[in-house]
Design a protein around this motif. Structure first.
Motif, PDB file in Angstrom:
ATOM      1  N   GLY A  63       0.800  -1.216   0.000  1.00 32.28           N
ATOM      2  CA  GLY A  63       0.000   0.000   0.000  1.00 32.28           C
ATOM      3  C   GLY A  63       0.837   1.271   0.000  1.00 32.28           C
ATOM      4  N   ARG A  64       2.157   1.115  -0.129  1.00 28.66           N
ATOM      5  CA  ARG A  64       3.030   2.300  -0.128  1.00 28.66           C
ATOM      6  C   ARG A  64       3.776   2.443  -1.468  1.00 28.66           C
ATOM      7  N   GLY A  65       3.296   1.736  -2.478  1.00 25.84           N
ATOM      8  CA  GLY A  65       3.901   1.856  -3.801  1.00 25.84           C
ATOM      9  C   GLY A  65       5.245   1.165  -3.945  1.00 25.84           C
ATOM     10  N   LEU A  66       5.513   0.214  -3.049  1.00 25.26           N
ATOM     11  CA  LEU A  66       6.809  -0.485  -3.047  1.00 25.26           C
ATOM     12  C   LEU A  66       6.543  -1.970  -3.258  1.00 25.26           C
ATOM     13  N   SER A  67       7.249  -2.593  -4.210  1.00 22.13           N
ATOM     14  CA  SER A  67       7.130  -4.048  -4.345  1.00 22.13           C
ATOM     15  C   SER A  67       7.948  -4.712  -3.231  1.00 22.13           C
ATOM     16  N   SER A  68       7.605  -5.958  -2.901  1.00 20.33           N
ATOM     17  CA  SER A  68       8.383  -6.640  -1.852  1.00 20.33           C
ATOM     18  C   SER A  68       9.820  -6.862  -2.319  1.00 20.33           C
ATOM     19  N   GLN A  69      10.021  -7.054  -3.626  1.00 19.30           N
ATOM     20  CA  GLN A  69      11.395  -7.224  -4.120  1.00 19.30           C
ATOM     21  C   GLN A  69      12.200  -5.953  -3.888  1.00 19.30           C
ATOM     22  N   GLN A  70      11.616  -4.794  -4.210  1.00 22.05           N
ATOM     23  CA  GLN A  70      12.324  -3.522  -3.981  1.00 22.05           C
ATOM     24  C   GLN A  70      12.562  -3.315  -2.483  1.00 22.05           C
ATOM     25  N   TRP A  71      11.574  -3.692  -1.668  1.00 25.96           N
ATOM     26  CA  TRP A  71      11.685  -3.559  -0.213  1.00 25.96           C
ATOM     27  C   TRP A  71      12.910  -4.321   0.281  1.00 25.96           C
ATOM     28  N   TRP A  72      13.034  -5.592  -0.162  1.00 24.76           N
ATOM     29  CA  TRP A  72      14.150  -6.427   0.285  1.00 24.76           C
ATOM     30  C   TRP A  72      15.486  -5.962  -0.286  1.00 24.76           C
ATOM     31  N   VAL A  73      15.489  -5.579  -1.559  1.00 20.22           N
ATOM     32  CA  VAL A  73      16.730  -5.084  -2.170  1.00 20.22           C
ATOM     33  C   VAL A  73      17.249  -3.875  -1.394  1.00 20.22           C
ATOM     34  N   ASP A  74      16.331  -2.984  -0.999  1.00 21.90           N
ATOM     35  CA  ASP A  74      16.740  -1.808  -0.209  1.00 21.90           C
ATOM     36  C   ASP A  74      17.320  -2.215   1.149  1.00 21.90           C
TER      37      ASP A  74
END
Length: 238
Positions: A63-74
């Motif tokens: 709900g914050r415009g972030l994919s889980s992949q991008q979340w983990w990569v960050d």
């Protein structure tokens, strides 16, 4: 005997666990790129990066415009930065490699007794599903570890938008199973997210407690699993 028809399961540290500490996996990836970082430093940095990201963007950025992949990569990139690695190009490559590596059975192992217990539960006629605070890689991980076939559904917090102990993820599981809560038990290793949260929606609960873990006074002994192999015995006693 408890009149149970359906069992829901937590995954991490209930059915599967990491084969080695996160810091060791990250250090091995860094070493493959000619970078030496101590595993202990990476483990500390990971905890810090994961905690900060979870506070800023709960439930993998749902709900914050972030994919889980991008979340983990960050998270992985920040882990390396906090450990003193600052080659951004290499950091990005390592983060993407590690994200994909953690989909595989190479990084996960089935806990002792888990496979046998799931098979026995199926043989006794229990229907089963997964309720886990995990991202959308979980289906693939369970398949790789040869556990997916036991379950009618795999419900993740990323998919539903609700993370345990939010009761709505359990309500979704009850809806998918088509079973009233008093005929369902949830099995997990976390008192708040698994045991107490399931009971709050009217389900039964079993708490897997590793040797040496402190006891919660509110959990009666007949709900405590010293190992998964105790589950069917406790269900039959109940």
């Amino acid at each position: 005997m408890l009149r149970l028809r359906f069992l829901t399961w937590d995954v991490k540290d209930t059915l599967l666990r990491l084969r080695r500490p996160v810091g060791e996996s990250y250090a091995a990836e860094a070493w493959a790129h000619g970078i030496r970082v101590q595993p202990e430093a990476l483990t500390r940095s990971f905890r810090e990066a994961y905690g900060a990201q979870s506070r800023l963007f709960p439930n993998y950025g749902q709900g914050r415009g972030l994919s889980s992949q991008q979340w983990w990569v960050d998270v992985v990139k920040q882990t390396f930065r906090l450990s003193g690695v600052h080659k951004e190009g290499v950091i990005t490559l390592m983060a993407e490699n590690l994200y994909h590596d953690f989909c595989s059975a190479g990084n996960w192992e089935v806990l002792p007794g888990a496979g046998e217990t799931l098979s026995q539960c199926c043989q006794r006629g229990f229907r089963m599903g997964v309720v886990s605070n995990f991202d959308n890689r979980l289906e693939k991980i369970l398949s790789q570890c040869n556990l997916r076939h036991h379950f009618e559904f795999v419900l993740t917090s990323e998919e539903t938008g609700f993370a345990k102990p939010d009761g709505r993820i359990f309500q979704k599981a009850l809806h998918l199973g088509g079973v009233p809560p008093e005929q369902v038990a949830h099995v997990g290793d976390d008192y708040t997210r698994d045991y107490r949260a399931a009971r709050a929606v009217g389900m039964h609960g079993f708490l897997l407690r590793a040797a040496g873990q402190s006891a919660e006074p509110e959990v009666p002994p007949e709900h405590v699993l010293p190992t998964l192999s105790h589950l069917l015995t406790l269900i039959e006693k109940g």
